[in-house]
Design an enzyme around this catalytic site. Structure first.
Site, mmCIF file in Angstrom:
data_model
loop_
_atom_site.group_PDB
_atom_site.id
_atom_site.type_symbol
_atom_site.label_atom_id
_atom_site.label_comp_id
_atom_site.label_asym_id
_atom_site.label_seq_id
_atom_site.Cartn_x
_atom_site.Cartn_y
_atom_site.Cartn_z
ATOM 1 N N GLY A 13 0.815 -1.218 0.000
ATOM 2 C CA GLY A 13 0.000 0.000 0.000
ATOM 3 C C GLY A 13 0.844 1.262 0.000
ATOM 4 N N GLN A 14 0.173 2.385 -0.123
ATOM 5 C CA GLN A 14 0.881 3.668 -0.257
ATOM 6 C C GLN A 14 1.715 4.004 0.978
ATOM 7 O OE1 GLN A 14 -1.507 6.566 -2.935
ATOM 8 N NE2 GLN A 14 -2.940 5.877 -1.382
ATOM 9 N N ALA A 64 -5.255 -2.299 5.105
ATOM 10 C CA ALA A 64 -6.700 -2.061 5.235
ATOM 11 C C ALA A 64 -7.394 -2.461 3.943
ATOM 12 C CB ALA A 64 -6.979 -0.594 5.533
ATOM 13 N N TYR A 65 -8.662 -2.782 4.076
ATOM 14 C CA TYR A 65 -9.515 -2.924 2.894
ATOM 15 C C TYR A 65 -10.044 -1.520 2.616
ATOM 16 C CZ TYR A 65 -13.072 -4.566 -0.332
ATOM 17 O OH TYR A 65 -13.825 -4.761 -1.467
ATOM 18 N N ASP A 106 -10.601 9.437 8.369
ATOM 19 C CA ASP A 106 -11.590 10.494 8.612
ATOM 20 C C ASP A 106 -13.020 9.980 8.412
ATOM 21 O OD1 ASP A 106 -10.671 10.271 5.854
ATOM 22 O OD2 ASP A 106 -11.999 11.936 5.380
ATOM 23 N N TYR A 129 -17.268 0.995 5.044
ATOM 24 C CA TYR A 129 -15.820 1.140 5.230
ATOM 25 C C TYR A 129 -15.540 1.922 6.517
ATOM 26 C CZ TYR A 129 -11.217 3.278 4.728
ATOM 27 O OH TYR A 129 -9.938 3.732 4.962
ATOM 28 N N LYS A 133 -13.655 0.555 10.012
ATOM 29 C CA LYS A 133 -12.467 1.200 10.578
ATOM 30 C C LYS A 133 -12.744 1.671 12.013
ATOM 31 C CE LYS A 133 -9.054 1.960 8.636
ATOM 32 N NZ LYS A 133 -7.807 1.141 8.597
ATOM 33 N N TRP A 154 -7.394 11.375 2.638
ATOM 34 C CA TRP A 154 -7.023 11.771 1.264
ATOM 35 C C TRP A 154 -5.547 11.459 0.954
ATOM 36 C CZ3 TRP A 154 -9.628 17.031 -0.377
ATOM 37 C CH2 TRP A 154 -10.980 17.037 -0.003
#
Length: 288
Positions: A13-14, A64-65, A106, A129, A133, A154
């Site tokens: 992931g990022q 995470a999904y 968020d 989602y 979380k 974001w």
């Protein structure tokens, strides 16, 4: 004496990828970036087996999904990864006195607010989602008091799919694009968040602060303003038009206001906060 082990999930992931780019600056730790072969978050057995083999001092859960619209129908896997797995990891971390840092969103807020959300403001997710979380946060804190939750928003990075990449692609293909202007929030350059997390790790265990924190870049903008800045900074010849969310109905509702108050992470950990446009410029230079 062996170095403290830092385990990171969500390697592909990022955020996981961004942490990986920085570890050369932290030679005092041993890092383990997990793949599904050694840690399958959809399996509680796999999590238990992992902790039999590894005894991390710090566990950074970036996995995470995150397919927000798909989560509305793929609820079982969303819940398994975003909630059940987080609770299990927290439980195993507590058993070996490891600090858990888990990343949230968020989207735990409903977006009806008018001033930046504080970490302990009432949550009220409006999509599955966000609910998953939120439940992950709850289970993490219940199962391990030695937990730090970092909500962010974001996110974009050099790898993976994100808004900035999508905008750059569309702008290079089209003469004009429409972008929603009635959802406001704060972009987060994953590199900045990765640095903040590793900065926090360095302060543990001397720094006793735990619980929920918020991190993003500073400044409040709409998706339209974000897209306009991307267009301006890249010089791509494309007109960006503001449109209401009703022009783009999605399976999952999106919060219209998801600005978070960042004061506590700065006060408690001395984390540097960076303006969103400064970070966007840095990112665009890195991918040019």
């Amino acid at each position: 004496m062996s170095k403290p082990l830092v385990v990171i999930t969500g390697t592909e992931g990022q955020l996981g990828w961004s942490i990986q780019q920085l570890i050369g600056n932290y030679p005092q730790y041993e890092f383990l970036f997990t793949t599904i072969n050694i840690l399958d978050l959809s399996s509680t057995d796999s999590i238990a087996e992992f902790f039999k083999q590894y005894k991390p001092s710090y566990f950074i859960n970036c996995a995470a999904y995150t397919a927000v619209d798909k989560a509305e129908t793929e609820q079982a896997i969303t819940l398994a990864i975003n909630a059940t797995a987080v609770g299990e990891i927290a439980k195993h971390c507590a058993a070996i006195n490891a600090t858990l840092i888990t990343i949230s969103t968020d989207y735990v807020f409903d977006g009806a607010g008018t001033k930046p959300y504080l970490p302990y403001d009432a949550t009220n997710p409006i999509n599955y989602y966000g609910y998953s979380k939120w439940l992950g946060e709850k289970l993490a804190l219940e199962n391990n008091p030695n937990t730090i939750i970092i909500r962010t928003s974001w996110v974009y990075a050099q790898n993976g799919h994100n808004f900035v990449k999508t905008m750059m692609r569309l702008m290079s293909e089209r003469e004009s694009i429409n972008v929603v202007d009635d959802q406001v929030g704060c972009p987060t350059y994953a590199h900045d968040l990765a640095k903040a997390i590793l900065h926090i790790v360095q302060q543990i265990p001397e720094n006793k602060h735990r619980g929920i924190y918020h991190y993003s870049n500073t400044g409040v903008i709409s998706w339209f303003q974000f897209a306009s800045a991307i267009q301006e900074l890249t010089g791509l010849n494309c007109k960006v038009n503001p449109v209401p969310s009703t022009a783009y109905p999605t399976p999952a509702k999106r919060p219209s206001y998801s600005v978070m108050d960042l004061t506590s992470i700065q006060n408690d950990f001395g984390v540097e906060l960076i303006d969103w446009k400064t970070s966007l410029e840095k990112y665009l230079q890195s991918v040019a």
